[in-house]
Design a protein around this motif. Sequence first.
Motif, PDB file in Angstrom:
ATOM      1  N   ASP A 311      99.542 -55.358 -37.068  1.00  0.00           N
ATOM      2  CA  ASP A 311      99.093 -56.598 -36.428  1.00  0.00           C
ATOM      3  C   ASP A 311      99.606 -56.714 -34.994  1.00  0.00           C
ATOM      4  O   ASP A 311      98.899 -57.231 -34.124  1.00  0.00           O
ATOM      5  CB  ASP A 311      99.550 -57.814 -37.251  1.00  0.00           C
ATOM      6  CG  ASP A 311      98.654 -58.040 -38.469  1.00  0.00           C
ATOM      7  OD1 ASP A 311      97.438 -57.813 -38.354  1.00  0.00           O
ATOM      8  OD2 ASP A 311      99.172 -58.433 -39.527  1.00  0.00           O
ATOM      9  N   ARG A 314      97.345 -54.295 -32.989  1.00  0.00           N
ATOM     10  CA  ARG A 314      95.988 -54.826 -32.783  1.00  0.00           C
ATOM     11  C   ARG A 314      95.977 -55.941 -31.742  1.00  0.00           C
ATOM     12  O   ARG A 314      95.081 -56.012 -30.901  1.00  0.00           O
ATOM     13  CB  ARG A 314      95.420 -55.366 -34.095  1.00  0.00           C
ATOM     14  CG  ARG A 314      94.845 -54.294 -35.013  1.00  0.00           C
ATOM     15  CD  ARG A 314      94.463 -54.890 -36.362  1.00  0.00           C
ATOM     16  NE  ARG A 314      93.436 -55.925 -36.279  1.00  0.00           N
ATOM     17  CZ  ARG A 314      92.129 -55.704 -36.214  1.00  0.00           C
ATOM     18  NH1 ARG A 314      91.667 -54.467 -36.214  1.00  0.00           N
ATOM     19  NH2 ARG A 314      91.272 -56.701 -36.159  1.00  0.00           N
ATOM     20  N   THR A 318      94.083 -56.172 -27.885  1.00  0.00           N
ATOM     21  CA  THR A 318      93.284 -57.252 -27.291  1.00  0.00           C
ATOM     22  C   THR A 318      93.812 -57.608 -25.902  1.00  0.00           C
ATOM     23  O   THR A 318      93.044 -57.785 -24.951  1.00  0.00           O
ATOM     24  CB  THR A 318      93.307 -58.497 -28.208  1.00  0.00           C
ATOM     25  OG1 THR A 318      92.606 -58.178 -29.419  1.00  0.00           O
ATOM     26  CG2 THR A 318      92.642 -59.682 -27.546  1.00  0.00           C
ATOM     27  N   GLU A 348      98.807 -47.868 -33.324  1.00  0.00           N
ATOM     28  CA  GLU A 348      97.793 -48.858 -33.676  1.00  0.00           C
ATOM     29  C   GLU A 348      97.132 -49.439 -32.416  1.00  0.00           C
ATOM     30  O   GLU A 348      95.922 -49.640 -32.377  1.00  0.00           O
ATOM     31  CB  GLU A 348      98.432 -49.976 -34.505  1.00  0.00           C
ATOM     32  CG  GLU A 348      97.461 -51.000 -35.026  1.00  0.00           C
ATOM     33  CD  GLU A 348      96.610 -50.499 -36.191  1.00  0.00           C
ATOM     34  OE1 GLU A 348      97.065 -49.581 -36.905  1.00  0.00           O
ATOM     35  OE2 GLU A 348      95.490 -51.017 -36.360  1.00  0.00           O
ATOM     36  N   ALA A 352      93.135 -49.174 -31.479  1.00  0.00           N
ATOM     37  CA  ALA A 352      92.317 -50.385 -31.377  1.00  0.00           C
ATOM     38  C   ALA A 352      91.847 -50.692 -29.952  1.00  0.00           C
ATOM     39  O   ALA A 352      90.823 -51.347 -29.765  1.00  0.00           O
ATOM     40  CB  ALA A 352      93.088 -51.583 -31.938  1.00  0.00           C
TER      41      ALA A 352
ATOM     42  N   ALA B 252      90.105 -58.292 -30.752  1.00  0.00           N
ATOM     43  CA  ALA B 252      90.105 -58.069 -32.209  1.00  0.00           C
ATOM     44  C   ALA B 252      90.223 -59.421 -32.901  1.00  0.00           C
ATOM     45  O   ALA B 252      91.294 -60.018 -32.913  1.00  0.00           O
ATOM     46  CB  ALA B 252      91.272 -57.165 -32.592  1.00  0.00           C
ATOM     47  N   PRO B 255      90.320 -58.787 -38.892  1.00  0.00           N
ATOM     48  CA  PRO B 255      90.760 -57.503 -39.457  1.00  0.00           C
ATOM     49  C   PRO B 255      89.810 -56.990 -40.537  1.00  0.00           C
ATOM     50  O   PRO B 255      89.813 -55.792 -40.843  1.00  0.00           O
ATOM     51  CB  PRO B 255      92.147 -57.811 -40.031  1.00  0.00           C
ATOM     52  CG  PRO B 255      92.228 -59.288 -40.133  1.00  0.00           C
ATOM     53  CD  PRO B 255      91.302 -59.856 -39.108  1.00  0.00           C
ATOM     54  N   ASN B 264      87.000 -49.710 -32.902  1.00  0.00           N
ATOM     55  CA  ASN B 264      87.872 -50.696 -33.528  1.00  0.00           C
ATOM     56  C   ASN B 264      87.078 -51.523 -34.548  1.00  0.00           C
ATOM     57  O   ASN B 264      85.852 -51.448 -34.613  1.00  0.00           O
ATOM     58  CB  ASN B 264      88.477 -51.595 -32.451  1.00  0.00           C
ATOM     59  CG  ASN B 264      89.647 -52.426 -32.980  1.00  0.00           C
ATOM     60  OD1 ASN B 264      90.183 -52.169 -34.058  1.00  0.00           O
ATOM     61  ND2 ASN B 264      90.023 -53.428 -32.220  1.00  0.00           N
TER      62      ASN B 264
END
Lengths: 394, 394
Positions: A311, A314, A318, A348, A352, B252, B255, B264
Amino acid sequence: MPVSTRAGTGTNQEAVRRHNLATMLRSVHQVGRTSRAHLTTTMALNRSTIADLASELEALGVLRHADPVATAPRAGRPSAGIEVVEGGPDVIAIDVGVDRVVVGRVGLGGRVLERAQRQLPVSPDPRDVGDVIAELVEETHQRPGGPLVGIGVSVPGVVRRTEGIVQFAPNLGWHDVGFAQVVADRIGRDVPIALGNDADLGARAEHFRGAGLGVDHLVYISGDVGIGAGVISGGAPLGGAGGFAGEVGHMAVDPEGLTCHCGNRGCWETKIGADAIARAIGAPADSVATLGAVLDAYVDDAGALDAIAADVGRGLATIVNMLNPQVVVLGGFLASLHRLVGADIVREMHDAAMQAPGRMVKICTPGLGQNSVLLGAAELAFEALLADPVGVLA
Amino acid sequence: MPVSTRAGTGTNQEAVRRHNLATMLRSVHQVGRTSRAHLTTTMALNRSTIADLASELEALGVLRHADPVATAPRAGRPSAGIEVVEGGPDVIAIDVGVDRVVVGRVGLGGRVLERAQRQLPVSPDPRDVGDVIAELVEETHQRPGGPLVGIGVSVPGVVRRTEGIVQFAPNLGWHDVGFAQVVADRIGRDVPIALGNDADLGARAEHFRGAGLGVDHLVYISGDVGIGAGVISGGAPLGGAGGFAGEVGHMAVDPEGLTCHCGNRGCWETKIGADAIARAIGAPADSVATLGAVLDAYVDDAGALDAIAADVGRGLATIVNMLNPQVVVLGGFLASLHRLVGADIVREMHDAAMQAPGRMVKICTPGLGQNSVLLGAAELAFEALLADPVGVLA
């Protein structure tokens, strides 16, 4: 930007001289110690002008002559050194966290001369915090120091800086608190006092003398129960229309997520804030405010942090896609998390993020350790001196 | 910023004069027509200097005397007017979309003098697009015009502007295309050609003469199959370290969401991009590239768009929390969506955003209608002229 002194009227010359004095002081303050040759190059002034400016700053008691500094190998003899004065002007830097307050006496060069810390109760009354700060200021001023030139205060919340007001600090339970005045009343020194947001100040310090030195696009993410960010874009702070920019803790990352204290559902903070991490590693709820220390002592299965790392990664993706920074500094308990699962976080993030901005970014921990925010508050306090040393000291 | 002409050497005076000519031309170019009294105030120069500058710009064939313009009521007699010349210098503006290309001949004042449009096949070859552009340029230049001073090209992708390269345009299927050169070869005019990203150019035009006029913090969101954003922060474009900032389509947000073409999962674009909206309203998959027109003609149950409106609002809340803009302009098919479910989008944004930045922001459609991006490309093309009209025209 230094300005040549050759042209202009008498009044202009005086303004140019004060501008150049400020530029030189800021340069030496940033690095602590440098050579006159380096200043001659970076300020694009001749050696005798540099020598004159140095003499004047020595007379003001802020800089002093230092041992010669070696320049590049075989570049001739070392150049005369110049450094910040010990016992010169200093500031009071105050870092109000969710569970503790830190007060530092900070000198030129960003040296933390004294540092004292005290725990805070849950949802503390601002006046009580002011009292604690006053005690810590006394503690940090038992030894004699130079002239006090400013006070800088960091708060984990939304700040209206020009008014000295904490508009909203959810994890302290503060709304519309005139905290600059509270602190000024308690400390009772006749110097300017300035208030800033913790993440903004962390970004400022890491940009000025930490992991973001020489970088124009930087994001500092603070983890102190909640999650916030300070953003430097094109070398300048990104504030937005009201100074509220950088609330990355409230990116909506999961429509099925938990309800956040902000009222929205699935904010990033509900996924990677201190509560979520404490749950993930089975730490007691009352350890939330000291999560960094808990993580630093954590020796159990790092697998318990897999979902958190994903998390974090991710969310960073962004941020990278939206802001395209060169450096993202993970501060507060996120630095402790990085030591445990940094590789997972970075992998990760790369999975992403879009390729182009993902390739450019470095994810790291603070160059200033635990002191990023405190040193950011110190920079706030040094602002007036660095803008016009003659005006403040002469 | 205009500069007084009273001080300085001859060379300085010439530089100041050219700077002031540029400032005046840019001012009148922005509004199309104004009064000399207004310029006297905004440029902080005296009336005779303004008159001299106006005469010189008239002699260069870019401005002309206009009928008196009424000032505030009872503020005395109307002031002499000044406006951009018809038949003065113009530019070629090119807006390459996913399914169509638009070419405009645009004059000073942002007037679209001629406009032609052609459909493009799926994943078009850049050289074929160049051929189409050349044909459209011919069409838009059948009537005589003023001197051509620049060409500006918008592309829905990541652009390396200084090299004239489209690094990545996913919905065109382009990677590392030297498109500025392709266009230059096809058009064969000896004027500068500049390339920009569609959302960045939309933001630029809306900021300069659209819904963001007078606003320092603006986000323009482009909906053209994919979703991107151009950000103006503190009055200047927010580019990030490599010019890649603003990829809001790849926030993002879920999930458990669908896989995006970027690799992604759960990007905002998978929720509110043209594919998702076409599915929601039961439109055929091949209507994706013309979704704006499909939405404009949509008269069925707006309830089919409830989930889309919620996802648009939640994503806007993240943007508002991170960037704290005053205005968010919804461009492309998002403007059509706004006409159907704008109230729902705004309500959801307010529910999900933090109060302080949420209260400050206005969500709106483009002030320039369908022409935001085209006019942004025109501004790119006018850049050299507006920086130094004497250098370009004399």
